[in-house]
Design an enzyme around this catalytic site. Sequence first.
Site, short mmCIF file in Angstrom:
data_model
loop_
_atom_site.label_atom_id
_atom_site.label_comp_id
_atom_site.label_asym_id
_atom_site.label_seq_id
_atom_site.Cartn_x
_atom_site.Cartn_y
_atom_site.Cartn_z
N ASP A 1 -4.63 -9.52 -8.38
CA ASP A 1 -4.92 -8.71 -9.56
C ASP A 1 -3.74 -7.94 -10.14
O ASP A 1 -3.38 -8.08 -11.32
CB ASP A 1 -6.07 -7.76 -9.26
N GLU B 1 -12.40 0.33 -10.34
CA GLU B 1 -12.02 -0.63 -11.39
C GLU B 1 -12.94 -0.59 -12.61
O GLU B 1 -12.48 -0.70 -13.75
CB GLU B 1 -11.94 -2.04 -10.81
N GLU C 1 0.82 -1.21 0.00
CA GLU C 1 0.00 0.00 0.00
C GLU C 1 0.86 1.26 0.00
O GLU C 1 0.52 2.26 -0.65
CB GLU C 1 -0.93 0.00 1.22
#
Length: 574
Positions: free
Chosen positions: A312, A470, A152
């Site tokens: 992903d 997304e 992150e």
Amino acid sequence: MPGFRRWGKSKFEKNPESSFKLLAAILVITFYLLIKEFSNPTVRTRDTSTFGAQIQHTAWNGTGKAQETRAGKVRSAMKYTYWKYRENAWGADDILPVSGGNLTTRNGWGAFIVDSASTLALMELWDELAHSLEHIVGIDFTHTEDLVDPFETTIRYLGGLLSIVELYDVGMIPEDILDGEARDLLLEHAVTLAEKLGPAYDTPTGMPWPRVNFKTSQGVADPPAVHFEHPDKPQYAHPAIGPARAGSSILENRVLTRLTGDPVYARNSTLAWAPLVWSKWKTPWKGIVDAPIDISTGAPVGRDRYWDGGHDSYYEYLLKVTLLAPPSDPHVNTYKTRFLESAYSLRKHLSTRSASAPEHAMQHLFIGKQDGETYHNEQGHLACFAPGTILLGSKFYDQPYLRTFALALLEGCHHTYTSTPSKIGPENWAWTPKLSYEAPFHAPETARAKKEWSESGFWSTDPEYKGRPEYVESLFYAWRITGEQRFRDWAWETFSAMETHCKAPYGYAQLADVYRVQPSEWPGTGEGRWIDMQESFWAAETLKYLWLTFTDVGTVSLDDWVFSTEGHVFRMIR
């Protein structure tokens, strides 16, 4: 440089396996070339030259111009987001958009400020950017009371800093907002942060620790998961992580290497995903890695295979590093091969069409997950990044079958949005596969699930909307690559729904249930329909991709820029 893993035995390494010695020998060539490539530490050019295949649609005939009204509405939403945060939560990582409170969720450095800065720059919100830069130059990235998540922190903070430097270097930020001295200070901040993250890579494989303790400069494991059969034992012998956390730092670190001339950053990020890219463990499907993965051995300790959350952005970066890396990189073809293998495996093994439902005869293509031998007919909103990424790859690599696949997946994500009363898709949903020789893992069991399935052919397994980008990210790619107006219209419908249902007193709230958005459907004041949370990616990605869909197509062209998994833009330089 202290804290960074260099060649030689790690303090964790007792008996390294021969395969990793071989891998090290192979990668030495890479690092030699990196040293040569980035030998000039004073890159200050404003070169925006392009290379390779044309990615963006070209036959616009005037259709690629900005839709000023729509772009202006999104820009206004960004101003509202920014000023509500500035007035009520300045310096905090996140604002609570319903109550006006704040949270420290990303080490207290002001995640919103750093993560949103590139959006402000692209929208030319100069007053807001000036305030943000004043805060950013004063951040002490060496100090935090909390453990640091390398994944992150890399995508939000390091990527945010580097994107501002990149935009300045091509003249997209005025000198009276950011001058050369301040630009260099931002780059120094990026170096400081990368150095503090360095111990993450101090493992036998180079795969990162899940956390870093900045006070002790050591990698730290997550709290151990408990073994499901033996509650008194940890689930795994060593810390394990998913592909996204191991394989989503190479863009940011390659840019840092280019800007500083120091190859260590690109080297560490290459090592971090090497056990995935050059895995010695055979998996049933080409290009798809088994996970989680042991950071000490590189061995898969689970058999999860999918492109959804947690996996992903590894697949996303396999493609995007080939856009960013120079052709001289000896591994570009390997990355391309791995991406294409994984995309075709996704198409063959994980995508299924939904069966017709009583009130909805149309069939839609969704992508599920594999857990060992079990296929989970469930998709998350996070997986809606796949249509855009695969469409980008289909154009860059000239793969027409992938183009068809990507557009079909995007139609599926679009269907989840148009099927709810809010016109916003849920966090997770399931469907009944059209062709299946076994009973599906997920079936609609409640009265609500059966009703949703009957009406739309899918049902929500988590009805929240978390402000995620997304779907609109994939609409942006579809618009820029195909030039089809429908994708702009879908984006506008989505933004209008967000304005109607997510706009709260202090920002844009998440939704508790995309099927129940009217205040009358909730007890009391009706505010229960909102979740009092606004993640920084709302400003860094969701609003950015929406605005870029409506502004002129020449703004950060896909032929010149690569978008990180957090929506930060980096130059292609050849």
